[in-house]
Design an enzyme around this catalytic site. Sequence first.
Site, mmCIF file in Angstrom:
data_model
loop_
_atom_site.group_PDB
_atom_site.id
_atom_site.type_symbol
_atom_site.label_atom_id
_atom_site.label_comp_id
_atom_site.label_asym_id
_atom_site.label_seq_id
_atom_site.Cartn_x
_atom_site.Cartn_y
_atom_site.Cartn_z
ATOM 1 C CD GLU A 1 -4.478 -1.750 -17.279
ATOM 2 O OE1 GLU A 1 -5.131 -0.819 -16.784
ATOM 3 O OE2 GLU A 1 -3.929 -2.649 -16.581
ATOM 4 C CE LYS B 1 -3.746 -9.419 -13.518
ATOM 5 N NZ LYS B 1 -2.690 -8.411 -13.268
ATOM 6 C CB SER C 1 -0.902 -16.111 -10.888
ATOM 7 O OG SER C 1 -0.419 -16.466 -12.163
#
Lengths: 282, 407
Positions: free
Chosen positions: B122, B100, B389
């Site tokens: 969010e 991210k 990930s």
Amino acid sequence: MTAHHRTRIDDRFAALAAEGRAALVTFITAGDPDHGTSLAILKGLPAAGADVIELGMPFTDPMADGPAIQASSLRALAAGQTLKKTLDLVREFRVSDNATPLVLMGYYNPIYSYGVERFLTDARTAGVDGLIVVDLPPEEDGELCLPALQAGLNFIRLATPTTDEKRLPAVLNNTSGFVYYVSITGITGTRAAEAASIRQALERIRAHTRLPIAVGFGVKTAAQAAAIAAHADAVVVGSALVEAIRASLDGSVASARTVGEVHGLVRSLAQGVRGARAAAAE
Amino acid sequence: MNKTAPIANTFRSGPDERGHFGNHGGRFVAETLMPLILSLEQAYNAAKVDPAFHAELDGLHKTYSGRPSPLYFAERMTEHLGGAKIYFKREELNHTGSHKINNCLGQVLLARRMGKTRIIAETGAGQHGVAVATVCARFGLPCVIYMGETDVARQKPNVFRMKLLGAEVRPVTSGSRTLKDAMNEALRDWVSNVEDTFYIIGTAAGPHPYPAMVRDFQAIIGEEARAQILEAEGRLPDALVAAVGGGSNAIGLFYPFLDERDVAIYGVEAAGRGLGTDEHAASISGGRPGVLHGNRTYLLQDEDGQIKEAHSISAGLDYPGIGPEHSWLNDVGRVKYVPITDREALAAFQSVTRLEGIIPALESAHALAYVEKLAPTMGSDRIIIANFSGRGDKDVFAVADHLGVEM
């Protein structure tokens, strides 16, 4: 521009302009709190003083609406409201009222899911005059706006404080019926805009269009409605009516007071709107 | 339009100038946001061709978040499964523990270029929220993170991290109280504060230009993996596997390989308690196209077009939609989207932890569960790259709960 079919909206605004007063546009959510109560509220709106009716098509994720309207959507959905039943509601309303303009307002996905062609045919047959679809900007006109105009329905677009001079023509192009000026940057039912900033915005938009301009978002009281009606062609009230429905409920179901309280609030708002120009002239 | 038509033999030409990937994508937002989204597109297009922007971003990748992330040969898992050689792209080693941060660094630099002084976001599992809170701390920007109340309860460690980093976490109590509702609330905030606020969307979804922008910021995963596998094996892999919620880690790995026809690509959707039940998050396998959160894409919805709640053991995957580029890649048949259930993901979570000594995020465990199915069907001369990930620290409480262990 597509060939323009005259609708009940055009007729109503022409008549009110001749009378020299602004319109009161009332919003309720279809099927809130249940289909039968919603029909009773709807049927009584014109007599209470609504000049134009906006009927919300409930959606699970109404991202431009505030908590009051979202809650009304969820109440209606919980009571089994669907787009098909919303069109039934319009058809039932038209049995006793063939003059009051009715606009469906909502989000695109339920319409897309229903099928655009089928929706337009069914909406027109049911007696719908116009559409407001919050998440379809001019950039997506091919989706619904152009087919709607072709089908003889008005497509009413929102203009906002962020819609600048450069963008206004794009927003107004293909808009018909009226322009809905969202007087604040924000969600429905939160705060009201300053009268001066609304006047300024009206001037700005009027320089670009001869369509009537309705002003909404945050209007709760007769006095606020009157202040806007002194300058705008119409005042839209939604969250306050939906909140009146909520406040009248017995738990989650309609009470004996529900229909009357909504009509009472509409009567008071209508008085404000009808007295506005006279008061402003004094 | 004087734009040249997309070249027919590439899968990398999207989106078109209106933000469409085939039938998907677009810009379905309220008028209040349109001018802002158009100016964001402009700012992004300018940044894309500005060497100074890339230099700053590259520097942050290298010295702040720890790139390049390694490509690791998972020897024990390969041996255990007895088929293709398995490599992990180690995005969990990034600062903040997932892929991210790649996107957040890009978007925060863009926000600064645009002169925005407040950041909103969010988050579902909290990985994106932590990454946003981190870049806001790094650049001294106030930040509000919307998070479903349900997720706040099941992702306590990440909530605390965000608060430590100085972010305000606002629990969302509307709707299903998960990621989709957090996204609704973030959009409402944005509509109300357009002047000074930048919305860092965490996945490759939302209105154009977000899906393309997030993809571009995440494509560094695939670019590195491509160079790394060429160095390690002297050739491209035979298959790529990544978990897909909104799909940002997956599109990041896939994008640089899309035109390599010999590379099979698998996006793994969260099948929750099973595609046959009402409790899953598989938008492609179990949904149909619709319009939500600014784009058209596959969505979980009922017959009337009402959005359904998604379910997954992984809070990061239970979103009822998917990025529009994935929807298009599915329609044109370039990427195969396959389901993995909660049970399968939980099993992979444990086996990979034991075999490789790396605890995967539950999101990544979905991809690894599919690798466990795929690898044995392939010869030992074949190569799979799985996107690791995120790390599973945040999920250990949830997993303990599922395993009936009291902590």
